[in-house]
Scaffold this active site. Structure first.
Site, mmCIF file in Angstrom:
data_model
loop_
_atom_site.group_PDB
_atom_site.id
_atom_site.type_symbol
_atom_site.label_atom_id
_atom_site.label_comp_id
_atom_site.label_asym_id
_atom_site.label_seq_id
_atom_site.Cartn_x
_atom_site.Cartn_y
_atom_site.Cartn_z
ATOM 1 N N ARG A 110 28.081 -24.200 -18.770
ATOM 2 C CA ARG A 110 28.858 -23.917 -19.837
ATOM 3 C C ARG A 110 30.199 -24.621 -19.481
ATOM 4 O O ARG A 110 30.825 -24.400 -18.435
ATOM 5 C CB ARG A 110 29.311 -22.504 -20.016
ATOM 6 C CG ARG A 110 27.811 -21.907 -20.831
ATOM 7 C CD ARG A 110 28.421 -20.747 -21.725
ATOM 8 N NE ARG A 110 28.658 -19.654 -21.299
ATOM 9 C CZ ARG A 110 29.017 -18.611 -21.724
ATOM 10 N NH1 ARG A 110 29.057 -18.699 -23.089
ATOM 11 N NH2 ARG A 110 29.137 -17.279 -21.041
ATOM 12 N N SER A 155 26.895 -20.503 -9.322
ATOM 13 C CA SER A 155 26.087 -19.171 -8.797
ATOM 14 C C SER A 155 24.890 -19.390 -7.905
ATOM 15 O O SER A 155 23.775 -18.984 -8.352
ATOM 16 C CB SER A 155 25.643 -18.703 -10.185
ATOM 17 O OG SER A 155 26.563 -18.739 -11.182
ATOM 18 N N ASP A 210 28.923 -16.082 -9.972
ATOM 19 C CA ASP A 210 29.027 -15.335 -11.320
ATOM 20 C C ASP A 210 29.172 -14.114 -11.300
ATOM 21 O O ASP A 210 29.499 -13.276 -12.127
ATOM 22 C CB ASP A 210 27.684 -15.928 -12.112
ATOM 23 C CG ASP A 210 26.131 -15.423 -11.275
ATOM 24 O OD1 ASP A 210 26.370 -15.157 -10.210
ATOM 25 O OD2 ASP A 210 25.322 -15.697 -11.916
HETATM 26 C C1 BG6 Z 1 26.132 -16.027 -18.234
HETATM 27 C C2 BG6 Z 1 27.267 -16.213 -17.030
HETATM 28 O O1 BG6 Z 1 26.702 -15.169 -18.988
HETATM 29 O O2 BG6 Z 1 25.278 -15.107 -17.388
HETATM 30 C C3 BG6 Z 1 26.727 -16.997 -15.928
HETATM 31 O O3 BG6 Z 1 28.470 -16.686 -17.829
HETATM 32 C C4 BG6 Z 1 25.635 -16.336 -15.309
HETATM 33 O O4 BG6 Z 1 27.567 -17.240 -14.953
HETATM 34 C C5 BG6 Z 1 24.439 -15.789 -16.360
HETATM 35 O O5 BG6 Z 1 24.890 -16.896 -14.485
HETATM 36 C C6 BG6 Z 1 23.553 -14.972 -15.739
HETATM 37 O O6 BG6 Z 1 22.568 -15.026 -16.859
HETATM 38 P P1 BG6 Z 1 21.060 -15.987 -16.969
HETATM 39 O O7 BG6 Z 1 20.367 -15.030 -17.627
HETATM 40 O O8 BG6 Z 1 21.746 -16.891 -17.927
HETATM 41 O O9 BG6 Z 1 20.624 -16.304 -15.753
HETATM 42 C C1 GLC Z 2 21.155 -16.014 -7.233
HETATM 43 C C2 GLC Z 2 22.266 -16.838 -6.630
HETATM 44 C C3 GLC Z 2 23.251 -15.875 -6.635
HETATM 45 C C4 GLC Z 2 23.632 -15.475 -8.198
HETATM 46 C C5 GLC Z 2 22.547 -15.034 -8.568
HETATM 47 C C6 GLC Z 2 22.621 -14.782 -10.224
HETATM 48 O O1 GLC Z 2 20.751 -14.700 -6.766
HETATM 49 O O2 GLC Z 2 22.014 -16.734 -5.210
HETATM 50 O O3 GLC Z 2 24.437 -16.456 -6.211
HETATM 51 O O4 GLC Z 2 24.766 -14.705 -8.166
HETATM 52 O O5 GLC Z 2 21.252 -15.810 -8.660
HETATM 53 O O6 GLC Z 2 22.798 -15.640 -11.056
#
Ligand code: BG6
Ligand code: GLC
Ligand code: BG6
Ligand code: GLC
Length: 924
Positions: A540, A601, A655
Site C-alpha cells: 500500500r 514487515s 508492521d
Molecule cells: C495491514 C497493515 O493492515 O495489515 C500491514 O497495514 C500488515 O502493515 C497487515 O502487514 C497484516 O495483515 P494481513 O492479513 O494483510 O497479513
Molecule cells: C512475519 C514477519 C514479521 C511481521 C509479521 C506480520 O512474522 O517476520 O516481521 O511483523 O509477519 O506481518
C-alpha cells in the site's frame, strides 16, 4: 314424503343423463384449472409462512425440517431393523444392505411382518401403544431368529408431524388420521419407544433415525433415481416433503446445502385458507373426526376420508330424493360404511357399475341403473377432487424448487406411496395429467415406492450410522487441536523465557529486535507524510496528513505478483518504486520529496530508525540478494534507478510497530502492537534498561548514533543503557518476531502430527499463511481415511491456492479446487478450519499473556491496564479468532486488563507518525 317423491320424479324426467345431476349437485367439488392455480398460489404462501421464523409458530402448514441432508452415497452397509407406524399397516422389518453388492446395485433385502394395532390402542395411552410396538419388535426378532443380545440399529418411520432437533429425536406435534393417543404430544417419540423397549426387556436397540413416511418414500425412490427430491403420500393420510435450500429454512443453522422439509400439507386450510373451497360434506367429515378443525386439506384428499365424503354426499342426495327414490338405509346413515376401497371399486373401468350396485345393495339400498351411474359419478368427483388438490399442492412445491434454483424448467422425480395412489384405478393417471398441465415447462416423473418406506428409512439410518462413525473419527482427529490449560501455561512460560533470552542476546529464537521507537504519539504530530507498507496481503502507498490531532489519509493498494515476490531483489524493489511512482502521479505529488515511513514487515536488525538489515524473508517472499541488505538502501536505489521522483525515507518500521503507533494515536494506553494476518508477530514498549544487547552513545536524540552491539559487548552495552535511562527515553518498542518461538523445538510437546508436516514454529501454528496448509494436511488425512470427499484423494495433489482464505470461504475454495463435496463434507472442512484457527488464537493468547504479565511485573503493578493495537485478516475477518484470543488472554493473564483496538487504517498511519516524530526532532 310426497314432496320428496315429487322432486325425485321431476329430476328423473328432466335429467336423462344421471351424471349431469351429480355434476350440478357437486359443482363446488369440480375444480377448474384456474381454481387449482389459485389454490397452488395459496399453498406457496403457506409454505413461506411455515419456513419463516417470524410466522412459523402460527403457520397452518408446519414445514418441518427433517435433519435429512444426505442421500445415500453407496458406502452404506449393514443390517437395520425398521418400524413403520402411521400408515394403514403397522410393520416391523429387517433391512439388509449387503456389503459386497452395495446399495446402488440392488443389494437391499427386506423381510417384513405386519402386526395389527387394536383400535383401542390408537386412542389409548402412549405407553400402551409403545409397549405393543416394542412387543411386536421382540416377536419379530424371535421369529426371524435375530439375536436379542446384539445391539441392533433401528430406523423408525413414524408418519405423524414431528419436530426433529436431531435425526434421532422426534417431538410429536399432534396426532392425526385415526390416532389420538394420550401422553405423547410435545414429547420425544424415540424416548417413548426406548422406554417401552426397556420395559419389554431383552433387546438392545439403538434408534438411529426417525423419519416421516414422505421422507422415507423420497429416500426409497431416490435410491434408484437421483432426481427424486420430492416424497408424496396419498394413503390413510396425505403429505409431501421436498429438498429445500438450507438458506430458506430459518429454523436450521447454516445456509449451505439442502435439507428435506416435511411440509405436513395435511394442515393446509386449518387457518381458513381454503374456506371458499370447503363444502358442507367436508365440514361434516371434519366435525365427526378425531381432530375437528385440524388437517382440513388431508380430510379433502386422503384415503381415511374419501369413502366417508362419498357416503355423506349419497346420504344427502338420497334425502333430497335425488337417489334411490329417496330411500335411505340405516347402513347409509352409518359412519364408515363406505370405504375408500369401495370408492376405488366403484370407479373401476369395466366392473365399476357392477361393483357400485353390489356395494349399494350391501348397504341395503335398491339402486336403479341410473342410481349406479350417478353414484359412480359421485365417487369420481370426490376422488378427482382429491387428485386435483394434490396436483395443486405439488405444483406449488415444484414451482418453489424451480424458483429456488433459478431455473426456467425443471426435471424432477416425485416418489409416491399410499393406498389411494396405488390402488385407485384412475387416481395416478389423473394426478400426473393435471400436474403436467399446470406445470407445462417441468418434466415431472412419478415413481411408485414398491417396497414401502422402510428401505428409505433404513438408508437414512445407514447414512446416520456412517455419519456417526465418521463423526467419531473426525472428532478424534480434531480433539488434537484445542489446547488445555496446562499446555497453554507451557506456551506462556516458553514465550516468556524466549522474550527474556532475546532481550539479552542475539541469535535467539525470538529475536527481540529494537525498533528505535521510544515514544508512542502524543498528538502534536503535524504535516504531510508518505507511508509505504510492504509485507501484508498487499503493498500500500498512502499519503497521511496530521493536523490538530486529526489525520486524513489517501491510499492505493497494489498487489505483488508471485513472480515478483520470488524473483530478484532488484525486480521487487523496482516494482515498489513503480507503484510509488503511480501513487505520486495519482496524487499529483511527484515533485514533493515527501518524508516517508516505510513499513517493511519482515525481521530486520535495525541499527537506527532509518536503517535495517533484512534477517530473513518470511510469508512466502523469496526475492534473491536481499537477506543481509539494508531494506531502506534497496528502496532508495530502486528510486534512483527509476529517476522520476525522490523520497526522504526517514523511518523503517515493522508492521506491528506501525500498528501500535497508529492505535496509540487514538488510545494513549496502547503500548502493544500485534499482527494476526499473513504473518504473526507482536511488538511492545520495553524498559530500555532491560534491552541488554543494545549499546547507546550518550542519550542524544540523534538516533543514527545508536548502535547494536554483538554479545561480546554486552556488559559495556548494559552500562551504557543504564547511563542513558532518562525521563525522556526510558522505553523502546521491541519487535519481538515471536513467530520464531519453537525453532529450537520447544513447542514439540504441544503439536499434532499434522503440524510436523508443516513445521513446528509459532508463526506456522498461528498465521494465515500457514494455517491453510495445516488444514490441508488434516483434510488429506481424513480423505485418505475415507471420511471426506468419498475418499477421493486425487483432488489434493496441489495445495490450497490462497491459504488464508481457506479459513473464511471454505465452500468457494473447495469449489474452486473442483471439490464438489457434500454438505457434510463442507461442514467437516469448516470444523477443521475452526479447530486449527482456534488453536492459533489460543496460542496467540498465551503468547500475549506472557507479554502483558512481563510488562506488569516490570512495572511492579498488581494490575495492568493496557491496550493492544491489532491488525491482520485473521483477527479482523475470522469469525471466532478474536473472541478466543481475548478469552485466552483473560484466563492466562488474570492480573491484566487487556483491551484490543483494531487498527482502522493499517500500519501505514503509524509509520507516518514515526516519520513525523523523527522529522520533528531533526527540525528542533
Ligand atoms: C495491514 C497493515 O493492515 O495489515 C500491514 O497495514 C500488515 O502493515 C497487515 O502487514 C497484516 O495483515 P494481513 O492479513 O494483510 O497479513
Ligand atoms: C512475519 C514477519 C514479521 C511481521 C509479521 C506480520 O512474522 O517476520 O516481521 O511483523 O509477519 O506481518
Ligand atoms: C406404506 C409406507 O407403503 O405407505 C408407510 O411403508 C406409509 O410408511 C404408507 O405410511 C402410506 O399409505 P397408507 O395407505 O398405508 O396410509
Ligand atoms: C398425516 C401425517 C403425516 C404423514 C401423512 C401420510 O398427514 O401428519 O406426517 O406423512 O399423514 O401418512
Amino acid at each position: 314424503m310426497l314432496a320428496v317423491h315429487l322432486v325425485s320424479f321431476f329430476f328423473s324426467k328432466l335429467q336423462e343423463d344421471p351424471t349431469k345431476k351429480v355434476d350440478r349437485f357437486l359443482h363446488a367439488m369440480r375444480l377448474q384449472d384456474d381454481q387449482l392455480t389459485d389454490i397452488s398460489k395459496r399453498f406457496m404462501a403457506e409454505m413461506k409462512k411455515g419456513l419463516s421464523i417470524e410466522s412459523t409458530a402460527a403457520a397452518a402448514v408446519k414445514m418441518l425440517p427433517t435433519q435429512v441432508r444426505s442421500t445415500p452415497d453407496g458406502s452404506e452397509k449393514g443390517q437395520f431393523l425398521a418400524l413403520d407406524l402411521g400408515g394403514s399397516k403397522f410393520k416391523v422389518l429387517r433391512v439388509k444392505v449387503r456389503e459386497d453388492v452395495g446399495i446402488r446395485k440392488g443389494g437391499v433385502e427386506l423381510e417384513e411382518k405386519t402386526y395389527p394395532i387394536p383400535k383401542e390402542l390408537q386412542v389409548g395411552r402412549a405407553d400402551e401403544l409403545f409397549d405393543h410396538v416394542s412387543e411386536s419388535l421382540k416377536d419379530f426378532l424371535h421369529e426371524k431368529n435375530i439375536s436379542p443380545k446384539k445391539k441392533h440399529p433401528l430406523a423408525f418411520t413414524f408418519s405423524f408431524p414431528c419436530e426433529h432437533p436431531s435425526l434421532d429425536q422426534g417431538l410429536l406435534l399432534n396426532w392425526c388420521k385415526n390416532y389420538r393417543v394420550r401422553g405423547l404430544q410435545g414429547k420425544d417419540v424415540v424416548k417413548a419407544l426406548k422406554q417401552a423397549v426397556n420395559r419389554t426387556g431383552d433387546m438392545d436397540i439403538e434408534v438411529l433415525a426417525i423419519v416421516d413416511d414422505t421422507v422415507a418414500t423420497m429416500m426409497t425412490c431416490g435410491f434408484d433415481d437421483q432426481c427424486c427430491e420430492v416424497g408424496l403420500i396419498i394413503g390413510t393420510g396425505t403429505n409431501a416433503c421436498y429438498m429445500d435450500e438450507l438458506r430458506h429454512i430459518d429454523l436450521v443453522e447454516g445456509d449451505e446445502g439442502r435439507m428435506c422439509v416435511n411440509t405436513e400439507w395435511g394442515g393446509f386450510g386449518d387457518d381458513g385458507a381454503l374456506d371458499d373451497f370447503i363444502t358442507e360434506f367436508d365440514r361434516e367429515v371434519d366435525a365427526a373426526s378425531l381432530n375437528p378443525g385440524k388437517q382440513i386439506f388431508e380430510k379433502m384428499v386422503s384415503g381415511m376420508y374419501l369413502g366417508e365424503l362419498v357416503r355423506l354426499v349419497l346420504l344427502k342426495m338420497a334425502k333430497l330424493g335425488l337417489l334411490f327414490d329417496g330411500h335411505v338405509s340405516d347402513a347409509l346413515r352409518t359412519k364408515g360404511k363406505i370405504t375408500t376401497a369401495d370408492v376405488a371399486a366403484m370407479e373401476e373401468y369395466r366392473s365399476g357399475l357392477k361393483n357400485t350396485k353390489d356395494i349399494l345393495t350391501h348397504l341395503h339400498l335398491s339402486p336403479s341403473p341410473e342410481d349406479c351411474i350417478a353414484v359412480q359419478q359421485v365417487s369420481t368427483i370426490v376422488s378427482f377432487r382429491s387428485s386435483n388438490l394434490v396436483a395443486a399442492g405439488l405444483t406449488a412445491i415444484l414451482t418453489r424448487i424451480r424458483q429456488n434454483r433459478n431455473l426456467r424448467g425443471l426435471r424432477i422425480t416425485v416418489g409416491v406411496d399410499g393406498t389411494v395412489y396405488k390402488t385407485h384405478p384412475q387416481y395416478s393417471k389423473r394426478l400426473h395429467k393435471v400436474v403436467r398441465r399446470l406445470l407445462p415447462d417441468c418434466q415431472v416423473r412419478f415413481v411408485l415406492s414398491e417396497s414401502g418406506s422402510s428401505k428409505g428409512a433404513a438408508l437414512v439410518a445407514a447414512v446416520a450410522q456412517r455419519l456417526t462413525s465418521q463423526r467419531r473419527k473426525v472428532d478424534e482427529a480434531l480433539s488434537l487441536f484445542p489446547l488445555k490449560q496446562q499446555q497453554l501455561q507451557l506456551v506462556r512460560s516458553r514465550m516468556r523465557e524466549g522474550l527474556e533470552a532475546g532481550l539479552k542476546s542475539r541469535g535467539c529464537t525470538i529475536k527481540m529486535l529494537p525498533s528505535f521507537v521510544y515514544h508512542t504519539p502524543d498528538g502534536t504530530e503535524r504535516g504531510k507524510y508518505l507511508a509505504l507498507d510492504l509485507g501484508g496481503t498487499n503493498f500500500r502507498a498512502m499519503l497521511v496528513r496530521f493536523k490538530r490531532q486529526k489525520s486524513r489519509l489517501y491510499h492505493k493498494i497494489y498487489t505483488i505478483p508471485l513472480e515478483i515476490m520470488q524473483g530478484t531483489g532488484e525486480e521487487l524493489f523496482d516494482h515498489l518504486a513503480q507503484c510509488v511512482c503511480d501513487f505520486l502521479d495519482y496524487m499529483g505529488l511527484k515533485k514533493a520529496r515527501l518524508p516517508t515511513g516505510f513499513t517493511f514487515s519482515f525481521p530486520c536488525e535495525q541499527s537506527g530508525i532509518d536503517t535495517g538489515t533484512l534477517v530473513s524473508w518470511t510469508k512466502g517472499f523469496k526475492a534473491t540478494d536481499c537477506v543481509g541488505q539494508d531494506a531502506v538502501s534497496m528502496l532508495r536505489e530502486a528510486i534512483k534507478r527509476r529517476n522520476e521522483f525522490d523520497l526522504d525515507i526517514v523511518a523503517l518500521v515493522n508492521d506491528t510497530v506501525g500498528t501500535m503507533m497508529s492505535c496509540a494515536y487514538e488510545d494513549p494506553q496502547c503500548e502493544i502492537g500485534m499482527i494476526a494476518g499473513t504473518g504473526s508477530n507482536l511488538c511492545y514498549m520495553e524498559e530500555l534498561k532491560n534491552i541488554k544487547k543494545i549499546k547507546q552513545s550518550n542519550g542524544t536524540t540523534n538516533t543514527n548514533k545508536e548502535k547494536l552491539e554483538g554479545e561480546e559487548d554486552e556488559n559495556a552495552a548494559m552500562e551504557a543503557v543504564k547511563s542513558d535511562v532518562t525521563a525522556e527515553k526510558s522505553k523502546m518498542c521491541i519487535n519481538t518476531e515471536w513467530g520464531g518461538l519453537g525453532d529450537d523445538r520447544c513447542l514439540d510437546d504441544i503439536v499434532t502430527p499434522y503440524d510436523t508436516e508443516v513445521d513446528i514454529q509459532f508463526e506456522k501454528l498461528t498465521s494465515g499463511m500457514y494455517l491453510g496448509e495445516i488444514v490441508r494436511q488434516v483434510l488429506l488425512d481424513l480423505t485418505r481415511r475415507g471420511l471426506l470427499f468419498k475418499g477421493h484423494v486425487c483432488c489434493f495433489v496441489f495445495p490450497l491456492p490462497s491459504d488464508r482464505l481457506a479459513l473464511l470461504q471454505v465452500r468457494s475454495i473447495l469449489q474452486q479446487l473442483g471439490l464438489h463435496g457434500t454438505c457434510d463434507d463442507s461442514i467437516i472442512v469448516k470444523e477443521v478450519c475452526g479447530a486449527v484457527s482456534c488453536r492459533a488464537a489460543q496460542l496467540c493468547g498465551a503468547g500475549m499473556a506472557a507479554v502483558v504479565d512481563k510488562i506488569r511485573e516490570d512495572r511492579r503493578l498488581d494490575r495492568l491496564s493496557i491496550t493492544v493495537g491489532v491488525d491482520g485478516a485473521l483477527y479482523k475477518l475470522h469469525p471466532h479468532f478474536s473472541q478466543v484470543l481475548k478469552e485466552t488472554v483473560r484466563v492466562m493473564a488474570p492480573q491484566c486488563d487487556v483491551t484490543f483496538l483494531p487498527s482502522e487504517e493499517g500500519s501505514g498511519k503509524g509509520a507516518a507518525l514515526i516519520a513525523a516524530v523523527v522529522r520533528h526532532r531533526q527540525e528542533i
